[in-house]
Write a protein that holds these residues in place. Sequence first.
Motif, mmCIF file in Angstrom:
data_model
loop_
_atom_site.group_PDB
_atom_site.id
_atom_site.type_symbol
_atom_site.label_atom_id
_atom_site.label_comp_id
_atom_site.label_asym_id
_atom_site.label_seq_id
_atom_site.Cartn_x
_atom_site.Cartn_y
_atom_site.Cartn_z
ATOM 1 N N LEU A 56 4.446 5.571 -5.414
ATOM 2 C CA LEU A 56 4.478 5.570 -6.872
ATOM 3 C C LEU A 56 3.515 6.607 -7.428
ATOM 4 O O LEU A 56 3.868 7.386 -8.318
ATOM 5 N N ASP A 57 2.302 6.627 -6.890
ATOM 6 C CA ASP A 57 1.305 7.583 -7.351
ATOM 7 C C ASP A 57 1.792 9.015 -7.145
ATOM 8 O O ASP A 57 1.679 9.856 -8.042
ATOM 9 N N LYS A 58 2.343 9.276 -5.993
ATOM 10 C CA LYS A 58 2.867 10.611 -5.681
ATOM 11 C C LYS A 58 3.985 10.994 -6.654
ATOM 12 O O LYS A 58 3.990 12.107 -7.197
ATOM 13 N N GLU B 77 0.839 -1.206 0.000
ATOM 14 C CA GLU B 77 0.000 0.000 0.000
ATOM 15 C C GLU B 77 0.872 1.253 0.000
ATOM 16 O O GLU B 77 0.600 2.210 -0.719
ATOM 17 N N GLN B 78 1.927 1.248 0.805
ATOM 18 C CA GLN B 78 2.826 2.399 0.852
ATOM 19 C C GLN B 78 3.546 2.572 -0.483
ATOM 20 O O GLN B 78 3.725 3.687 -0.968
ATOM 21 N N GLY B 79 3.930 1.474 -1.091
ATOM 22 C CA GLY B 79 4.590 1.528 -2.395
ATOM 23 C C GLY B 79 3.682 2.138 -3.453
ATOM 24 O O GLY B 79 4.125 2.932 -4.287
ATOM 25 N N LYS B 80 2.386 1.773 -3.417
ATOM 26 C CA LYS B 80 1.410 2.338 -4.361
ATOM 27 C C LYS B 80 1.270 3.843 -4.160
ATOM 28 O O LYS B 80 1.246 4.619 -5.114
ATOM 29 N N PHE C 71 5.971 13.785 -11.860
ATOM 30 C CA PHE C 71 6.409 13.715 -13.259
ATOM 31 C C PHE C 71 5.401 14.404 -14.171
ATOM 32 O O PHE C 71 5.755 15.162 -15.062
ATOM 33 N N PHE C 72 4.119 14.110 -13.931
ATOM 34 C CA PHE C 72 3.074 14.703 -14.760
ATOM 35 C C PHE C 72 3.088 16.222 -14.656
ATOM 36 O O PHE C 72 3.031 16.917 -15.664
#
Length: 153
Positions: free
Chosen positions: A126-128, A120-123, A133-134
Amino acid sequence: MDFNDTIRNILRIGRNIRVYYDRELQEYGIGWAQQHLLLHIYGNPGSTAQELRDVFLTEKSAISKGIRKLYEEGYVRIETDEQDRRAKRLYPTEKAEEAVRAIREIQSRMSESLSLEFTEQGKKNLDKDLKKFFRVTDRGIGEKSSEQHQYEE
């Protein structure tokens, strides 16, 4: 660290996902690009091509091509707007329901498959990071995108 490798990996991930969707949707006669349009039209009956351009921030020709494909496959019907005879409204057909169900199943399988590899923390991390980047890339092309849309009008 060289971000060129990171960018290449992001592009590869995007390509892999597009190929997966194209393969899974082949029996429905649509692919990666059209599934986004179909989901939007299904959830927002009466959408116009201009609204799709605004939502997906893409060229008029790409939207037109996608709409034409959805129409030819029998997933949308096109009606002239009563208030503005120049505008065409897009509505999903009954046939669209089956394709939308399939798209949602594919999305679910893809999400589940990707989720297995991350905590969950990895997700969240990654999302952050992808949002960063976006934002950076969006700022980098933002002025050009605005100028391009002015010339397309």
